[in-house]
Design a protein around this motif. Structure first.
Motif, PDB file in Angstrom:
ATOM      1  N   THR A   1     -32.284  27.754  -8.285  1.00  0.00           N
ATOM      2  CA  THR A   1     -32.731  27.604  -9.671  1.00  0.00           C
ATOM      3  C   THR A   1     -33.441  26.263  -9.805  1.00  0.00           C
ATOM      4  O   THR A   1     -33.229  25.348  -9.004  1.00  0.00           O
ATOM      5  CB  THR A   1     -31.551  27.662 -10.657  1.00  0.00           C
ATOM      6  OG1 THR A   1     -30.569  26.688 -10.295  1.00  0.00           O
ATOM      7  CG2 THR A   1     -30.924  29.033 -10.681  1.00  0.00           C
ATOM      8  N   GLU A   2     -34.254  26.151 -10.825  1.00  0.00           N
ATOM      9  CA  GLU A   2     -35.013  24.919 -11.022  1.00  0.00           C
ATOM     10  C   GLU A   2     -34.106  23.727 -11.296  1.00  0.00           C
ATOM     11  O   GLU A   2     -34.408  22.598 -10.891  1.00  0.00           O
ATOM     12  CB  GLU A   2     -36.003  25.108 -12.174  1.00  0.00           C
ATOM     13  CG  GLU A   2     -37.129  26.081 -11.849  1.00  0.00           C
ATOM     14  CD  GLU A   2     -38.113  26.241 -13.002  1.00  0.00           C
ATOM     15  OE1 GLU A   2     -37.934  25.565 -14.043  1.00  0.00           O
ATOM     16  OE2 GLU A   2     -39.052  27.043 -12.861  1.00  0.00           O
ATOM     17  N   GLU A   3     -32.985  23.960 -11.961  1.00  0.00           N
ATOM     18  CA  GLU A   3     -32.116  22.854 -12.360  1.00  0.00           C
ATOM     19  C   GLU A   3     -31.211  22.349 -11.239  1.00  0.00           C
ATOM     20  O   GLU A   3     -30.659  21.247 -11.338  1.00  0.00           O
ATOM     21  CB  GLU A   3     -31.256  23.274 -13.558  1.00  0.00           C
ATOM     22  CG  GLU A   3     -32.033  23.541 -14.826  1.00  0.00           C
ATOM     23  CD  GLU A   3     -32.540  24.975 -14.924  1.00  0.00           C
ATOM     24  OE1 GLU A   3     -32.970  25.361 -16.024  1.00  0.00           O
ATOM     25  OE2 GLU A   3     -32.510  25.703 -13.900  1.00  0.00           O
ATOM     26  N   CYS A   4     -31.032  23.125 -10.202  1.00  0.00           N
ATOM     27  CA  CYS A   4     -30.152  22.712  -9.100  1.00  0.00           C
ATOM     28  C   CYS A   4     -30.789  21.558  -8.336  1.00  0.00           C
ATOM     29  O   CYS A   4     -31.944  21.630  -7.913  1.00  0.00           O
ATOM     30  CB  CYS A   4     -29.904  23.891  -8.160  1.00  0.00           C
ATOM     31  SG  CYS A   4     -28.775  23.496  -6.811  1.00  0.00           S
ATOM     32  N   GLU A   5     -30.019  20.490  -8.112  1.00  0.00           N
ATOM     33  CA  GLU A   5     -30.541  19.282  -7.489  1.00  0.00           C
ATOM     34  C   GLU A   5     -30.464  19.288  -5.967  1.00  0.00           C
ATOM     35  O   GLU A   5     -30.823  18.299  -5.332  1.00  0.00           O
ATOM     36  CB  GLU A   5     -29.780  18.052  -8.011  1.00  0.00           C
ATOM     37  CG  GLU A   5     -30.018  17.733  -9.464  1.00  0.00           C
ATOM     38  CD  GLU A   5     -29.337  16.451  -9.899  1.00  0.00           C
ATOM     39  OE1 GLU A   5     -30.006  15.599 -10.511  1.00  0.00           O
ATOM     40  OE2 GLU A   5     -28.117  16.309  -9.635  1.00  0.00           O
TER      41      GLU A   5
ATOM     42  N   PRO B   1     -35.670  29.244 -13.624  1.00  0.00           N
ATOM     43  CA  PRO B   1     -34.774  28.472 -14.481  1.00  0.00           C
ATOM     44  C   PRO B   1     -33.457  29.229 -14.659  1.00  0.00           C
ATOM     45  O   PRO B   1     -33.432  30.467 -14.636  1.00  0.00           O
ATOM     46  CB  PRO B   1     -35.529  28.383 -15.817  1.00  0.00           C
ATOM     47  CG  PRO B   1     -36.945  28.704 -15.488  1.00  0.00           C
ATOM     48  CD  PRO B   1     -36.911  29.636 -14.318  1.00  0.00           C
TER      49      PRO B   1
ATOM     50  N   PRO C   1     -27.127  18.606 -13.920  1.00  0.00           N
ATOM     51  CA  PRO C   1     -28.212  19.418 -14.482  1.00  0.00           C
ATOM     52  C   PRO C   1     -27.977  20.926 -14.361  1.00  0.00           C
ATOM     53  O   PRO C   1     -28.250  21.677 -15.303  1.00  0.00           O
ATOM     54  CB  PRO C   1     -29.434  18.973 -13.673  1.00  0.00           C
ATOM     55  CG  PRO C   1     -29.102  17.589 -13.223  1.00  0.00           C
ATOM     56  CD  PRO C   1     -27.630  17.625 -12.928  1.00  0.00           C
ATOM     57  N   LEU C   2     -27.473  21.368 -13.203  1.00  0.00           N
ATOM     58  CA  LEU C   2     -27.176  22.788 -13.026  1.00  0.00           C
ATOM     59  C   LEU C   2     -26.020  23.204 -13.920  1.00  0.00           C
ATOM     60  O   LEU C   2     -26.080  24.233 -14.609  1.00  0.00           O
ATOM     61  CB  LEU C   2     -26.847  23.083 -11.561  1.00  0.00           C
ATOM     62  CG  LEU C   2     -26.363  24.508 -11.253  1.00  0.00           C
ATOM     63  CD1 LEU C   2     -27.421  25.534 -11.644  1.00  0.00           C
ATOM     64  CD2 LEU C   2     -25.982  24.650  -9.784  1.00  0.00           C
TER      65      LEU C   2
ATOM     66  N   ALA D   1     -27.040  23.398 -17.538  1.00  0.00           N
ATOM     67  CA  ALA D   1     -27.975  24.497 -17.784  1.00  0.00           C
ATOM     68  C   ALA D   1     -27.241  25.830 -17.876  1.00  0.00           C
ATOM     69  O   ALA D   1     -27.568  26.670 -18.729  1.00  0.00           O
ATOM     70  CB  ALA D   1     -29.026  24.548 -16.683  1.00  0.00           C
TER      71      ALA D   1
END
Length: 314
Positions: free
Chosen positions: A197-201, A289, A27-28, A31
């Protein structure tokens, strides 16, 4: 925004995301690539087939260029190299070893190889192998570090090679990017900034620890082993310091770190785990984000150049 780095990588902006093990997942990575940079999978800790799964997960999220970071000392490195070749990954960055033997095969397959270096001597040697770009990483970075700061390393590498240089280590905003371009870099790689960031898991506790960090929150451990690592101060780093100052055997010191990055990044144990991050952590105060992070960096980059132009004209 065109530089030799953007043209070589086929990306919109000369911004790379560091390939952080247990942190830089699909995801990161997707993105960052979707926002115009180059996302890079952190393969550390993955088997070959786990890496293949992650590569395919990225491709399900974006059709933009992306990369894989290979830690050449990984016990799974042979399988990882095989998978990277089979999957025709566009870009590979490397660390912790000599990537020279990979150049011929990767070039034949159309895989761009960009090593991370911490010295001028290694940069010059790799250019002779036919490497087309290089990442010069200073010791302000998180994780495994060298001895030279970004401010000193980047201009010396730029002067020593003809290929484009990407600066890394201690870059967290547009001011840092502008500084690196002033040193001669044609691109930058950021790691710590993309963790928040929001996308980092990565586990939320890991992000929160970075948000709370101040300018002296990190420490380098493992100097006596020859494999120094920068991370946030916590109970684990104090144990490292106790062992190193007591003159404990190298094997005992190294064994203390086994599995500790996963303990922090996946399990969220930020006191007994290794919270790898750079000194730039003190600049980060909010989770956004990825697209907003990159937009902020670019806006501040151009604002910094405008400010310098006004100084020149005054």
């Amino acid at each position: 925004m065109r530089t030799r780095v953007t043209e070589l990588l086929g990306i919109q902006y000369p911004i790379l995301q560091g390939g952080m093990a247990w942190v830089a997942t699909a995801p990161l990575v997707a993105a960052v690539s979707e926002a115009g940079g180059l996302g890079i999978i952190g393969s550390g800790g993955m088997t070959g087939e786990e890496l293949r799964e992650e590569i395919r997960r990225v491709r399900s999220l974006t059709d933009k260029p992306f990369g894989v970071n290979l830690m050449l000392l990984s016990p799974h490195i042979e399988d990882q190299i095989r998978v990277v070749k089979e999957e025709r990954v566009p870009v590979v960055t490397t660390g912790a070893g000599n990537p020279g033997p990979l150049v011929e095969d990767f070039t034949r397959l159309g895989i761009l190889l960009i090593p991370v270096v911490a010295s001028v001597a290694l940069a010059k040697r790799l250019e002779r192998y036919g490497i087309q770009a290089i990442i010069a990483e200073g010791n302000e970075s998180g994780g495994h570090v060298g001895e030279i700061s970004t401010l000193c390393l980047v201009p010396q590498v730029v002067d020593a090679v003809r290929i484009p240089v990407i600066a890394a280590g201690g870059i967290g905003d547009g001011r840092g990017m502008a500084a690196c371009f002033a040193l001669g870099a044609e691109g930058v790689q950021l790691g710590t900034r993309f963790i928040c960031t929001e996308e980092c898991e990565v586990h939320p506790a890991y992000k929160e620890a970075i948000l709370k960090a101040h300018d002296r929150a990190t420490v380098v451990t493992g100097l006596s082993t020859g494999h120094p690592v920068r991370c946030l101060r916590n109970r684990l780093t104090r144990k490292f310091e106790e062992l190193e100052f007591s003159g404990a055997p190298r094997e005992e010191i190294e064994s203390l770190g086994v599995g500790k990055l996963r303990e922090a990044a996946v399990c969220g144990n930020v006191e007994e785990g290794s919270v790898m991050c750079g000194q730039v952590a003190g600049l980060i105060r909010e989770i956004k984000p990825v697209r907003e992070v990159i937009a902020d960096i670019l806006r501040e980059f151009w604002d910094t150049l405008d400010r310098l132009q006004k100084v020149r004209n005054s």
